[in-house]
Enzyme design. Structure first.
Site, short mmCIF file in Angstrom:
data_model
loop_
_atom_site.label_atom_id
_atom_site.label_comp_id
_atom_site.label_asym_id
_atom_site.label_seq_id
_atom_site.Cartn_x
_atom_site.Cartn_y
_atom_site.Cartn_z
N HIS A 45 0.84 -1.21 0.00
CA HIS A 45 0.00 0.00 0.00
C HIS A 45 0.87 1.26 0.00
CE1 HIS A 45 -3.02 -2.67 2.35
NE2 HIS A 45 -3.61 -2.43 1.20
N ARG A 76 -1.83 -6.42 -8.28
CA ARG A 76 -0.67 -7.28 -8.05
C ARG A 76 -0.54 -8.37 -9.09
NH1 ARG A 76 -2.67 -8.02 -2.01
NH2 ARG A 76 -4.54 -7.65 -3.23
N LYS A 125 -16.87 -7.80 5.93
CA LYS A 125 -15.70 -8.09 6.78
C LYS A 125 -15.68 -7.08 7.93
CE LYS A 125 -12.60 -7.69 3.12
NZ LYS A 125 -11.27 -7.53 2.56
N SER A 167 -2.52 -7.69 3.26
CA SER A 167 -2.85 -7.54 4.68
C SER A 167 -3.12 -8.91 5.28
CB SER A 167 -4.10 -6.66 4.84
OG SER A 167 -3.89 -5.40 4.28
P1 ADP Z 1 -9.83 -3.92 -0.48
O1 ADP Z 1 -10.54 -4.67 0.60
O2 ADP Z 1 -10.61 -2.72 -0.97
O3 ADP Z 1 -9.27 -4.75 -1.61
P2 ADP Z 1 -7.08 -3.61 0.45
O4 ADP Z 1 -6.59 -2.79 1.59
O5 ADP Z 1 -6.87 -5.08 0.50
O6 ADP Z 1 -8.61 -3.22 0.30
O7 ADP Z 1 -6.43 -3.09 -0.91
C1 ADP Z 1 -6.61 -1.76 -1.34
C2 ADP Z 1 -6.00 -1.62 -2.73
O8 ADP Z 1 -4.58 -1.76 -2.64
C3 ADP Z 1 -6.48 -2.67 -3.75
O9 ADP Z 1 -6.57 -2.06 -5.03
C4 ADP Z 1 -5.37 -3.69 -3.72
O10 ADP Z 1 -5.29 -4.39 -4.94
C5 ADP Z 1 -4.16 -2.78 -3.52
N1 ADP Z 1 -3.05 -3.52 -2.92
C6 ADP Z 1 -3.06 -4.32 -1.85
N2 ADP Z 1 -1.84 -4.84 -1.61
C7 ADP Z 1 -1.03 -4.34 -2.58
C8 ADP Z 1 0.37 -4.53 -2.91
N3 ADP Z 1 1.14 -5.36 -2.23
N4 ADP Z 1 0.85 -3.84 -3.98
C9 ADP Z 1 0.05 -3.05 -4.70
N5 ADP Z 1 -1.27 -2.85 -4.46
C10 ADP Z 1 -1.80 -3.48 -3.42
#
Ligand code: ADP
Length: 158
Positions: free
Chosen positions: A16, A89, A40, A127
């Site tokens: 992130h 990703r 969730k 996460s």
């Molecule tokens: P959500 O529940 O909305 O998917 P996340 O916090 O899991 O929320 O992810 C938010 C955004 O960040 C999403 O677009 C996800 O694909 C992106 N994201 C999560 N991890 C990574 C990473 N390691 N590298 C790049 N983008 C990421």
């Protein structure tokens, strides 16, 4: 122009943070929008997630953090956001992201979704993986900054 980066951030990872640093350079202001999710309940409270994000992005002067409810496009519009940032990703992310972005395009055509590709070294970060590692007392140092690492360790210390 204001861009909004919505997500769960439960908790924020290096993946992130990389997207935040890169998107922050493209727009005048970037607002990280922690969205509540009906399906969730989450591991960390929204306030805990906000605190961790603020600690990790304090070095970026044009980045702010907000909490949102309801539809992402409505929350983004309230913040004057013109762009939604999402990270991709792998192809598996793309299918889900395409569905979301298409729905958002129909709901609010004036807000564009912009995708940034994960750095290859971050493409394995999530996460949920960081929580699994924390639960099993593994090494989190490649996944999350030390402040988040401490919070994860506290959360799963039993
Ligand atoms: P959500 O529940 O909305 O998917 P996340 O916090 O899991 O929320 O992810 C938010 C955004 O960040 C999403 O677009 C996800 O694909 C992106 N994201 C999560 N991890 C990574 C990473 N390691 N590298 C790049 N983008 C990421």
């Amino acid at each position: 122009m204001i861009a909004v980066y919505p997500g769960s951030f439960d908790p924020i990872t290096y993946g992130h943070i990389d997207i935040i640093e890169r998107a922050g350079k493209l727009y005048d202001e970037l607002i990280i929008l922690i969205m509540t999710n009906d399906e969730k309940s989450g591991t960390f409270s929204l306030e805990e997630r906000k605190d961790m994000i603020e600690k990790c992005v304090g070095h970026l002067p044009n980045v702010k953090v907000a909490i949102g409810t309801g539809l992402t496009v409505d929350a983004a519009e309230k913040l004057n956001g013109k762009v939604l940032i999402r990270g991709i990703r792998a192809v598996s992310d793309y299918e889900y992201e395409m569905q979301l972005a298409t729905a958002n395009m129909i709901l609010k055509p004036d807000i564009e979704t912009v995708f940034l590709l994960a750095k290859p070294e971050n493409s394995f970060l999530s996460s949920s993986t960081s929580k699994t590692i924390a639960k099993n007392k593994g090494d989190l140092s490649c996944f999350v900054p030390s402040y988040v690492q401490e919070k994860l360790e506290e959360k799963f210390a039993k």
